[in-house]
Design a protein around this motif. Structure first.
Motif, short mmCIF file in Angstrom:
data_model
loop_
_atom_site.label_atom_id
_atom_site.label_comp_id
_atom_site.label_asym_id
_atom_site.label_seq_id
_atom_site.Cartn_x
_atom_site.Cartn_y
_atom_site.Cartn_z
N UNK A 1 -9.39 7.63 -3.52
CA UNK A 1 -8.05 8.21 -3.61
C UNK A 1 -7.00 7.20 -3.16
N UNK A 2 -7.29 6.43 -2.10
CA UNK A 2 -6.36 5.38 -1.67
C UNK A 2 -6.09 4.40 -2.80
N UNK A 3 -7.14 3.99 -3.49
CA UNK A 3 -6.98 3.01 -4.56
C UNK A 3 -6.07 3.56 -5.66
N UNK B 1 -5.72 -2.60 -12.98
CA UNK B 1 -5.45 -1.62 -11.94
C UNK B 1 -6.62 -0.64 -11.80
N UNK B 2 -6.74 0.02 -10.64
CA UNK B 2 -7.85 0.97 -10.44
C UNK B 2 -7.91 2.06 -11.49
N UNK C 1 -2.24 4.05 -3.73
CA UNK C 1 -1.46 2.88 -3.34
C UNK C 1 -2.28 1.60 -3.32
N UNK C 2 -3.37 1.56 -4.09
CA UNK C 2 -4.20 0.36 -4.12
C UNK C 2 -3.40 -0.86 -4.56
N UNK C 3 -3.72 -1.98 -3.97
CA UNK C 3 -3.04 -3.24 -4.29
C UNK C 3 -3.94 -4.08 -5.20
N UNK C 4 -3.45 -4.45 -6.34
CA UNK C 4 -4.22 -5.26 -7.28
C UNK C 4 -4.10 -6.73 -6.89
N UNK C 5 -5.23 -7.34 -6.56
CA UNK C 5 -5.27 -8.77 -6.24
C UNK C 5 -5.70 -9.61 -7.45
N UNK D 1 -10.13 -7.08 -8.56
CA UNK D 1 -10.26 -7.08 -7.10
C UNK D 1 -9.08 -6.27 -6.57
N UNK D 2 -9.37 -5.29 -5.73
CA UNK D 2 -8.34 -4.41 -5.20
C UNK D 2 -8.40 -4.38 -3.68
N UNK D 3 -7.27 -4.15 -3.06
CA UNK D 3 -7.20 -3.90 -1.62
C UNK D 3 -6.88 -2.43 -1.40
N UNK D 4 -7.46 -1.88 -0.35
CA UNK D 4 -7.12 -0.52 0.07
C UNK D 4 -6.90 -0.54 1.58
N UNK D 5 -6.84 0.62 2.21
CA UNK D 5 -6.60 0.65 3.64
C UNK D 5 -5.20 0.15 3.99
#
Length: 247
Positions: A110-112, A123-124, A115-119, A22-26
């Motif tokens: 590209x965001x992932x 990793x992406x 600087x994507x955040x791994x929840x 699960x990743x966060x972007x934006x």
């Protein structure tokens, strides 16, 4: 923090589906998140095919979060190992409090990677292919040309805050991506807008609504109509010039 509490609840509810990641972007990943204002943009990679039973479980999961005041801003696309590499695939997505299907765009991808955040999980880079610069640039140009430019001609849209907030900011981000090959935050985009010719009143209107300030945000029908004229009068020609330069 309410955002982190909601993310914990989401991850707990998602656990029975066995997500691989699960990743966060934006803004949630990029360091510009404003609690209560910003969306919570997530990607979940599930282990198997998204069958009707999976769709039902995802819907129930999100419905169960609706009592949280921030849940309306939580959006999540559901990928699988078989679909994760296809940038045109329309993935099951919960957004705006309903289920839909939509692609995970080259900008999001590209965001992932950047600087994507791994929840949860890997990793992406371990699951998601890199986005070539050409693919990113072509998407950015087409988004400005095929989505935003026709929208500028729909005058009624631009009396709404969401269009005024997103149109200029997206244009500034697109300009920097095409000019320099990098992604920028919404805060950075606001700093770019004056140099791109955006009306000062529009830039300040967006800034106050997103970040607050000592002066109240203007309101009233007269201001909304004038604001729409200002932003459309600048943004339409600005998009035309950007597309002509980079198409």
């Amino acid at each position: 923090m309410q955002t982190e509490a909601l993310l914990d609840r989401f991850l707990g509810a998602l656990a029975p589906l066995g997500p691989l990641a699960v990743w966060a972007h934006g803004s949630l990943a990029g360091g510009d998140h404003q609690e209560g204002r910003s969306d919570l943009d997530l990607i979940a990679v599930l282990p198997g095919p998204v069958r009707p039973g999976t769709v039902w479980r995802v819907a129930v999961l999100h419905q169960g979060l609706r009592a949280d005041p921030l849940a309306a801003k939580l959006h999540c696309s559901y990928l699988t190992p078989a679909t994760v590499a296809d940038s045109g695939h329309r993935h099951l997505t919960w957004a705006h409090q309903e289920l839909m299907r939509r692609p995970v765009t080259p900008v999001t991808r590209r965001e992932l990677h950047t600087f994507g955040r791994v929840l949860h999980g890997g990793a992406p880079g371990g699951l998601l292919p890199e986005v070539p610069d050409r693919e990113l640039a072509e998407f950015v140009v087409s988004d400005q040309r095929d989505f935003w430019r026709p929208a500028v001609d729909r005058a009624q849209l631009w009396t709404r805050d969401v269009w005024v907030d997103m149109g200029p900011v997206t244009f500034a981000r697109a300009t920097v991506t095409l000019r320099e090959g990098r992604l920028i935050s919404k805060r950075e985009a606001l700093e770019e807008l004056p140099g791109l010719g955006a009306p000062a009143e529009i830039v300040e209107d967006i800034r106050r609504r997103r970040y607050g300030g000592p002066a109240p945000v203007p309101s009233g029908e007269g201001w909304r109509v004038r604001r729409a004229e200002l932003v459309r009068g600048w943004l339409g020609p600005a998009i035309d010039a950007l597309v002509a330069a980079y198409a």
